[in-house]
Motif scaffolding. Structure first.
Motif, mmCIF file in Angstrom:
data_model
loop_
_atom_site.group_PDB
_atom_site.id
_atom_site.type_symbol
_atom_site.label_atom_id
_atom_site.label_comp_id
_atom_site.label_asym_id
_atom_site.label_seq_id
_atom_site.Cartn_x
_atom_site.Cartn_y
_atom_site.Cartn_z
ATOM 1 N N LEU A 270 0.874 -1.256 -0.031
ATOM 2 C CA LEU A 270 -0.081 0.174 -0.015
ATOM 3 C C LEU A 270 0.798 1.241 0.069
ATOM 4 N N SER A 271 2.048 1.199 0.477
ATOM 5 C CA SER A 271 3.115 2.365 0.909
ATOM 6 C C SER A 271 3.509 2.656 -0.838
ATOM 7 N N ASN A 272 3.577 1.578 -1.583
ATOM 8 C CA ASN A 272 4.088 1.609 -2.947
ATOM 9 C C ASN A 272 3.281 2.229 -3.961
ATOM 10 N N CYS A 273 1.838 2.025 -3.467
ATOM 11 C CA CYS A 273 0.724 2.257 -4.091
ATOM 12 C C CYS A 273 0.520 3.737 -3.977
ATOM 13 N N ARG A 274 0.831 4.347 -2.795
ATOM 14 C CA ARG A 274 0.786 5.685 -2.317
ATOM 15 C C ARG A 274 1.650 6.464 -2.998
#
Length: 354
Positions: A270-274
């Motif tokens: 999710l951090s990479n998505c952000r």
């Protein structure tokens, strides 16, 4: 000598244990129906048919009609197929389709048949027999059964990889319809690109782009998965590792991806998505089960079954409650979210970076 209880409650309890003990018989009969294309045969005939008509169409010179009769009897009892008395008065039973058996049509655009074949394949059933070892010693059930985790196993076994991808692709088509019908305004507001993280062979993003052609679709998955993906108009296939980086886009979507991974891994993804979406206008759409242990909705029992499926097939994954999802989202930098009901088992969790 201990007295044997004879109360109705005791008998009911015993019967329930017998039913649970042999619940695998239902899934094996279902798998048999898909392998023999029973639903397709009935559908091709245009209406209910006799057992002999059914047997003559399964592609065998000497079918075991008595076996077929007994399997159909169970599937009728479970309301997978319907049984009717022949109006001609010759005493024969006619077998027809129900709302359930229409999901077994292998030639239908929307079918669960590939998923049934996948989930009931011996390779995917084996990890279920390792649950007690997992409880006692920890570990990953699939790795205990096969010596490696499911993703590595798929990488090294092309036939299994196809079986797995076909199963996931059929659910993508079904859930895509539910997502599109339940999230119309949300897709209309995406003015650019949408990346499907862990998108498999691209069925989900293709359905979205077909309905919203103003969206530029990016199907993102591992190289051995993307290499088998067909060409779709408006879709670019990009290979890579979601734990390293995700292609830049105006929004991201993930269907049944995060449930395969631990909380720590989910925060990383999710951090990479952000990092891949705009901070002010970006959003991530997460299509996942939300577990409600005490829920009474039609799909709540299925959500708990899915959670055990994660023990069997994932790498430390699980289905989560809303509280658990909220914690992961906040740790990954998504302080605001909405939960949107769609006409399917999963929900859409619409998460925003601010």
């Amino acid at each position: 000598m201990e007295a044997i209880e004879t109360s109705d409650e005791s008998l009911r309890g015993q019967v329930e244990i017998w039913q649970h003990m042999f619940s695998f018989a239902d899934s094996m009969a279902l798998k048999c129906a898909v392998e023999l294309r029973i639903a397709d045969i009935i559908n091709t005939q245009g209406g209910p048919i006799t057992l002999s008509q059914l047997a003559s169409s399964i592609g065998s010179p000497s079918p075991g009609i008595s076996y077929l009769s007994r399997i159909m009897r169970l599937l009728v009892r479970k309301k997978i197929f319907a049984a009717y008395h022949d109006s001609n008065g010759n005493g024969e039973t006619l077998y027809g389709l129900t709302h359930s058996s229409r999901w077994l049509l292998r030639d239908s655009e929307l079918s669960l048949a590939p998923m049934i074949l996948m989930e009931n394949h011996p390779l995917l059933m084996a990890p279920w027999h390792c649950f007690s070892q997992c409880v006692k010693e920890g570990g990953i059930a699939f790795k205990i059964a096969h010596g490696k985790e499911i993703w590595d196993f798929a990488l090294q076994n092309p036939e299994f990889n196809k079986l797995f991808n076909d199963g996931l692709a059929c659910t993508s088509k079904i859930i895509a319809r539910a997502i599109i019908s339940g999230y119309k305004d949300g897709f209309s507001s995406i003015n650019g690109s949408l990346v499907d993280v862990g998108g498999g062979t691209g069925e989900l993003i293709n359905e979205i782009v077909k309905s919203y052609p103003h969206i530029r679709g990016i199907n993102f998955d591992l190289p051995h998965v993307v290499s088998t993906a067909p060409k779709f108009d408006g879709i670019s296939h990009v290979d890579g590792d979601m734990f390293q980086a995700i292609p830049k886009a105006d929004a991201a979507i993930m269907k049944f991806v995060l449930h395969d991974w631990s909380d720590e891994d989910c925060v990383k993804i999710l951090s990479n998505c952000r990092n891949a979406i705009p901070e002010k206008t970006g959003k991530v759409l997460i299509t996942e089960v939300i577990v409600k242990p005490d829920g009474n909705d039609l799909s709540d029992d299925t959500g708990l079954d899915f959670d055990l499926l994660m023990i069997a097939h994932s790498t430390g994954g699980k289905e989560r409650t809303e509280v658990e999802w909220k914690k992961i989202l906040e740790e990954a930098g998504f302080p605001r979210y909405n939960i949107i009901n769609i006409p399917a088992i999963p929900f859409i969790i619409e998460a925003f970076p601010q």
